[in-house]
Design an enzyme around this catalytic site. Structure first.
Site, PDB file in Angstrom:
ATOM      1  N   ILE A   9      -7.469   7.387  -1.127  1.00 48.30           N
ATOM      2  CA  ILE A   9      -7.249   5.939  -1.147  1.00 48.30           C
ATOM      3  C   ILE A   9      -8.030   5.389   0.033  1.00 48.30           C
ATOM      4  CG2 ILE A   9      -5.082   6.255   0.127  1.00 48.30           C
ATOM      5  CD1 ILE A   9      -4.037   3.707  -1.103  1.00 48.30           C
ATOM      6  N   SER A  10      -8.880   4.405  -0.209  1.00 46.44           N
ATOM      7  CA  SER A  10      -9.815   3.940   0.808  1.00 46.44           C
ATOM      8  C   SER A  10      -9.117   3.267   1.984  1.00 46.44           C
ATOM      9  CB  SER A  10     -10.821   2.955   0.196  1.00 46.44           C
ATOM     10  OG  SER A  10     -11.645   3.582  -0.757  1.00 46.44           O
ATOM     11  N   GLN A  11      -9.795   3.277   3.114  1.00 47.55           N
ATOM     12  CA  GLN A  11      -9.360   2.562   4.316  1.00 47.55           C
ATOM     13  C   GLN A  11      -9.128   1.089   3.973  1.00 47.55           C
ATOM     14  OE1 GLN A  11     -12.580   2.293   7.073  1.00 47.55           O
ATOM     15  NE2 GLN A  11     -11.302   1.730   8.823  1.00 47.55           N
ATOM     16  N   ARG A  39       0.820  -1.217   0.000  1.00 43.86           N
ATOM     17  CA  ARG A  39       0.000   0.000   0.000  1.00 43.86           C
ATOM     18  C   ARG A  39       0.856   1.270   0.000  1.00 43.86           C
ATOM     19  NH1 ARG A  39      -3.628   3.154   3.762  1.00 43.86           N
ATOM     20  NH2 ARG A  39      -5.627   3.375   2.678  1.00 43.86           N
TER      21      ARG A  39
END
Length: 217
Positions: free
Chosen positions: A61-63, A35
């Site tokens: 950017i999503s959790q 990530r």
């Protein structure tokens, strides 16, 4: 040596497994995908924290938990072809690429699309095509899809996306009357023109903008 490997393992244990996610393939993909290569350089030290992160253009950017939850809900197989709407920096597309044969990812911001392409190449993910366009219209050139995921909050489920599902295919999309709060909905195409849906609970995504979504302003 990957200096972030231990952080990824801790992320999966604390943020995913302890919250009830169980799909072994999804958990392994989350352990594998770096990530930190999908966030701005100055934020790499925070890449594995339990929340979304800004990537510019008003996008995030999503959790990690949400990325894994949506991937698990898709029930992907090695042979699946997936449409990923809202590429962002390319992180979710990278996770999906570990779970299926091919990912078509569509992003409306050309600069983000280019950044995502570069991130995916740098990280070594080759089975993802990044397209710049209106994700609310899907991408008919490669349809139908076994799965479709949308990383933005829509006012309703776009008919175009439903029609681009194969029979038995699943669409995961945040839907709500508010631009800031939605329900995560899973739609399954039972047969031509017939769909069933399930609510996975409250989520908060950036607005889904497009011809079959929220207007630009």
């Amino acid at each position: 040596m990957d200096p972030f490997a231990a952080e990824r393992h801790q992320m999966v244990l604390v943020q995913l497994e302890r919250r009830g996610l169980k799909d072994a393939r999804v958990l392994e993909a989350m352990r594998f995908v770096p990530r930190h290569l999908f966030v701005p350089d100055e934020q790499r030290c925070d890449a594995y924290w339990d929340g979304p992160m800004s990537i510019g253009h008003g996008q995030t950017i999503s959790q990690p938990y949400i990325v894994a939850l949506m991937a698990e809900a898709l029930q992907l197989r090695d042979c699946s072809v997936c449409l990923d709407v809202g590429t962002g920096s390319g992180y979710a597309a990278a996770v999906l690429s570990k779970l299926c044969a091919h990912v078509v990812s569509i992003e409306r911001f050309s600069l983000l699309a280019e950044t995502a392409r570069n991130n995916l190449v740098t990280a070594g993910f080759e089975n993802v095509d990044v397209i710049c366009g209106d994700g609310s219209l899907g991408y008919r050139a490669k349809a139908p899809y076994d799965a479709i995921t949308v990383a933005a909050g829509a006012p309703f489920v776009p008919q175009e996306l439903k029609e681009q599902l194969k029979p038995g295919g699943r669409l995961v999309i945040p839907v709500g009357s508010s631009r800031s709060l939605q329900d995560l909905i899973v739609v399954r195409r039972v047969s031509d023109g017939t769909y069933e849906s399930k609510n996975f609970g409250k989520v908060a995504f950036v607005p889904f903008v497009g011809a079959q979504a929220w207007p630009e302003h």
